[in-house]
Design a protein around this motif. Sequence first.
Motif, PDB file in Angstrom:
ATOM      1  N   CYS A  80     -11.430   2.806  -6.971  1.00 30.74           N
ATOM      2  CA  CYS A  80     -12.577   2.773  -6.294  1.00 30.74           C
ATOM      3  C   CYS A  80     -13.250   4.008  -6.133  1.00 30.74           C
ATOM      4  O   CYS A  80     -12.781   4.965  -5.291  1.00 30.74           O
ATOM      5  CB  CYS A  80     -12.395   1.840  -4.856  1.00 30.74           C
ATOM      6  SG  CYS A  80     -13.744   1.746  -3.907  1.00 30.74           S
ATOM      7  N   VAL A 119       0.823  -1.327   0.112  1.00 28.67           N
ATOM      8  CA  VAL A 119      -0.106  -0.199  -0.228  1.00 28.67           C
ATOM      9  C   VAL A 119       1.068   1.245  -0.086  1.00 28.67           C
ATOM     10  O   VAL A 119       1.766   1.399   0.703  1.00 28.67           O
ATOM     11  CB  VAL A 119      -0.864   0.036   1.173  1.00 28.67           C
ATOM     12  CG1 VAL A 119      -1.826   1.197   1.292  1.00 28.67           C
ATOM     13  CG2 VAL A 119      -1.911  -1.306   1.190  1.00 28.67           C
ATOM     14  N   ARG A 149      -3.412   4.682  -1.694  1.00 22.21           N
ATOM     15  CA  ARG A 149      -4.548   5.218  -0.983  1.00 22.21           C
ATOM     16  C   ARG A 149      -4.261   6.773  -0.696  1.00 22.21           C
ATOM     17  O   ARG A 149      -2.940   6.920  -0.187  1.00 22.21           O
ATOM     18  CB  ARG A 149      -4.566   4.315   0.415  1.00 22.21           C
ATOM     19  CG  ARG A 149      -5.398   4.865   1.280  1.00 22.21           C
ATOM     20  CD  ARG A 149      -5.799   3.608   2.228  1.00 22.21           C
ATOM     21  NE  ARG A 149      -6.698   2.828   1.643  1.00 22.21           N
ATOM     22  CZ  ARG A 149      -6.953   1.726   1.999  1.00 22.21           C
ATOM     23  NH1 ARG A 149      -6.526   1.021   3.114  1.00 22.21           N
ATOM     24  NH2 ARG A 149      -7.571   0.830   1.230  1.00 22.21           N
ATOM     25  N   GLU A 207      -6.695  -6.331   0.722  1.00 24.34           N
ATOM     26  CA  GLU A 207      -6.982  -5.127   1.498  1.00 24.34           C
ATOM     27  C   GLU A 207      -8.289  -4.506   1.346  1.00 24.34           C
ATOM     28  O   GLU A 207      -8.686  -4.220   0.002  1.00 24.34           O
ATOM     29  CB  GLU A 207      -5.832  -4.165   1.422  1.00 24.34           C
ATOM     30  CG  GLU A 207      -5.933  -2.801   1.784  1.00 24.34           C
ATOM     31  CD  GLU A 207      -6.001  -2.675   3.185  1.00 24.34           C
ATOM     32  OE1 GLU A 207      -6.139  -1.646   3.777  1.00 24.34           O
ATOM     33  OE2 GLU A 207      -5.309  -3.610   4.111  1.00 24.34           O
ATOM     34  N   ASP A 255      -9.338   4.808  -3.557  1.00 24.12           N
ATOM     35  CA  ASP A 255      -8.054   4.237  -3.731  1.00 24.12           C
ATOM     36  C   ASP A 255      -7.943   3.888  -5.323  1.00 24.12           C
ATOM     37  O   ASP A 255      -8.927   3.716  -6.325  1.00 24.12           O
ATOM     38  CB  ASP A 255      -8.464   2.721  -3.251  1.00 24.12           C
ATOM     39  CG  ASP A 255      -8.245   2.849  -1.735  1.00 24.12           C
ATOM     40  OD1 ASP A 255      -7.764   3.814  -1.213  1.00 24.12           O
ATOM     41  OD2 ASP A 255      -8.556   1.780  -0.980  1.00 24.12           O
ATOM     42  N   TRP A 263     -11.310  -2.016   0.133  1.00 20.26           N
ATOM     43  CA  TRP A 263     -11.273  -0.903  -0.623  1.00 20.26           C
ATOM     44  C   TRP A 263     -11.607   0.206   0.238  1.00 20.26           C
ATOM     45  O   TRP A 263     -12.400   0.018   1.192  1.00 20.26           O
ATOM     46  CB  TRP A 263     -12.157  -0.747  -1.636  1.00 20.26           C
ATOM     47  CG  TRP A 263     -11.969  -1.766  -3.027  1.00 20.26           C
ATOM     48  CD1 TRP A 263     -12.119  -2.892  -3.311  1.00 20.26           C
ATOM     49  CD2 TRP A 263     -10.524  -1.376  -3.881  1.00 20.26           C
ATOM     50  NE1 TRP A 263     -11.674  -3.324  -4.671  1.00 20.26           N
ATOM     51  CE2 TRP A 263     -10.661  -2.331  -4.936  1.00 20.26           C
ATOM     52  CE3 TRP A 263      -9.807  -0.260  -4.081  1.00 20.26           C
ATOM     53  CZ2 TRP A 263      -9.798  -2.412  -5.977  1.00 20.26           C
ATOM     54  CZ3 TRP A 263      -8.901  -0.276  -5.055  1.00 20.26           C
ATOM     55  CH2 TRP A 263      -8.989  -1.270  -6.039  1.00 20.26           C
ATOM     56  N   GLN A 264     -11.153   1.395   0.050  1.00 16.46           N
ATOM     57  CA  GLN A 264     -11.358   2.658   0.635  1.00 16.46           C
ATOM     58  C   GLN A 264     -11.954   3.693  -0.724  1.00 16.46           C
ATOM     59  O   GLN A 264     -11.156   3.562  -1.479  1.00 16.46           O
ATOM     60  CB  GLN A 264     -10.485   3.473   1.522  1.00 16.46           C
ATOM     61  CG  GLN A 264     -10.260   2.596   2.728  1.00 16.46           C
ATOM     62  CD  GLN A 264      -9.401   3.351   3.830  1.00 16.46           C
ATOM     63  OE1 GLN A 264      -9.144   4.440   3.406  1.00 16.46           O
ATOM     64  NE2 GLN A 264      -8.685   2.567   4.469  1.00 16.46           N
ATOM     65  N   SER A 265     -13.015   4.312  -0.410  1.00 15.50           N
ATOM     66  CA  SER A 265     -13.237   5.257  -1.627  1.00 15.50           C
ATOM     67  C   SER A 265     -12.023   6.266  -2.119  1.00 15.50           C
ATOM     68  O   SER A 265     -11.471   6.731  -1.105  1.00 15.50           O
ATOM     69  CB  SER A 265     -14.430   6.003  -1.345  1.00 15.50           C
ATOM     70  OG  SER A 265     -15.482   5.066  -1.060  1.00 15.50           O
ATOM     71  N   LEU A 273      -1.614  -0.938  -4.254  1.00 18.49           N
ATOM     72  CA  LEU A 273      -2.595  -0.133  -3.896  1.00 18.49           C
ATOM     73  C   LEU A 273      -2.132   1.185  -3.434  1.00 18.49           C
ATOM     74  O   LEU A 273      -1.145   1.477  -2.698  1.00 18.49           O
ATOM     75  CB  LEU A 273      -3.311  -0.912  -2.799  1.00 18.49           C
ATOM     76  CG  LEU A 273      -4.583  -0.104  -2.142  1.00 18.49           C
ATOM     77  CD1 LEU A 273      -5.720  -0.063  -3.364  1.00 18.49           C
ATOM     78  CD2 LEU A 273      -5.153  -0.773  -0.864  1.00 18.49           C
ATOM     79  N   MET A 327      -5.567   0.924  -7.716  1.00 19.46           N
ATOM     80  CA  MET A 327      -4.787  -0.140  -7.500  1.00 19.46           C
ATOM     81  C   MET A 327      -4.147  -0.596  -9.113  1.00 19.46           C
ATOM     82  O   MET A 327      -4.826  -0.456 -10.081  1.00 19.46           O
ATOM     83  CB  MET A 327      -5.731  -1.402  -7.259  1.00 19.46           C
ATOM     84  CG  MET A 327      -4.700  -2.585  -7.221  1.00 19.46           C
ATOM     85  SD  MET A 327      -5.587  -4.168  -6.464  1.00 19.46           S
ATOM     86  CE  MET A 327      -6.025  -3.776  -4.876  1.00 19.46           C
ATOM     87  N   HIS A 384       0.697   5.218   0.785  1.00 13.82           N
ATOM     88  CA  HIS A 384      -0.046   6.239   1.391  1.00 13.82           C
ATOM     89  C   HIS A 384       0.410   7.669   0.695  1.00 13.82           C
ATOM     90  O   HIS A 384       1.718   8.019   0.718  1.00 13.82           O
ATOM     91  CB  HIS A 384       0.077   6.352   2.839  1.00 13.82           C
ATOM     92  CG  HIS A 384      -0.612   5.055   3.396  1.00 13.82           C
ATOM     93  ND1 HIS A 384      -1.856   4.705   3.650  1.00 13.82           N
ATOM     94  CD2 HIS A 384       0.172   3.885   3.731  1.00 13.82           C
ATOM     95  CE1 HIS A 384      -2.060   3.471   4.086  1.00 13.82           C
ATOM     96  NE2 HIS A 384      -0.786   3.016   4.323  1.00 13.82           N
TER      97      HIS A 384
END
Length: 333
Positions: A126, A21, A56, A286, A292, A288-290, A54, A294, A23
């Motif tokens: 996402c 991930v 984020r 992992e 994101d 999903w968060q709105s 991913l 990938m 960030h």
Amino acid sequence: MSFTSPAPMPLEDLHPGRPPVLHVPAPAPADPAAWAAGHRDTLHGLVAEHGAVLVRGLGLRDAGQVGSVFGRLAPALMADTEAFAPRRTYAPGVYSSTVWPANQPMCMHHELSYTHRPPGLLLLACLTAPATGGATGLADSAAVLDALPPELVQRFEQEGWLLTRTYNDDIGASWTEVFGTEDRSAVEEHCRANAIEFAWQGDGSLRTRQRRPAVVRHPVTGRRCWFNQIAFLNEWTLAPEVREYLVDVYGPEALPFNTRFGGGDPIGEDVVELINTVYAEHTVREPWQSGDLMLIDNLRTAHSREPFEPPREVLVAMGGPHLPVPASEGSTR
């Protein structure tokens, strides 16, 4: 004279059982597409190292924004030809995730691995994360290959795998949707150009057969990869009640889709269960968060979709068409 400081690099987060991930430092970039262009080499380097990444914190909000980001990360987005189920088209090369019942899992597979030139890169974004479930699981295809019984791998490596499809207007995508035309001659031309056997039926439906390699060699790493949709598109992966209904309505030889050994022999329920079990043992996930993003190496990494509670909106694009080389024909690196 003033100087503009470069944007801080994202922070890489590695944990067992999860994909890498990145960030993005807050606040989210005002122009995600420009950010993607500026970090393109970094992102592709991480995909080359890990098989997927991913991102984020980009704060992706709408399809137009997502399409711009996808376009910065893949120079030419591919059309979704020969899809097994409908998708919504947002823009050229930008699609919804495959229409599939929310309460049913979509097991591990490699996107369009049954096509003659499948994508090398898969992009997901996402916009709306589900309340529960819906993660896109990932599995390293080289590790899966190593975990499968050698005798099974050897047979698939020698024979390849066979996908059979019967297109109709009731289940899955129709042939006009799959091939993007109502012209039968255009469909036949596509089939001939892509090593697909075809036969028109008396009721106007279409049946096709295509044989593909099950084990390929990665063009960059040289590693042998389990690359196919043998289990995903097999009748034994369907829920029992769904399979029974389809067999009853269409018959065992005319299912909307099914897979066989490359020589034509049926694949048993035990083989499908074994493949899916090995995938499950090598899955990382992992939620999903709105917002994101990938990136997935489609040859090296299989992906799945877990059941979820709607709504869930994930956009998809594909890049880097690749002509898979059977592992037996590749180098021995």
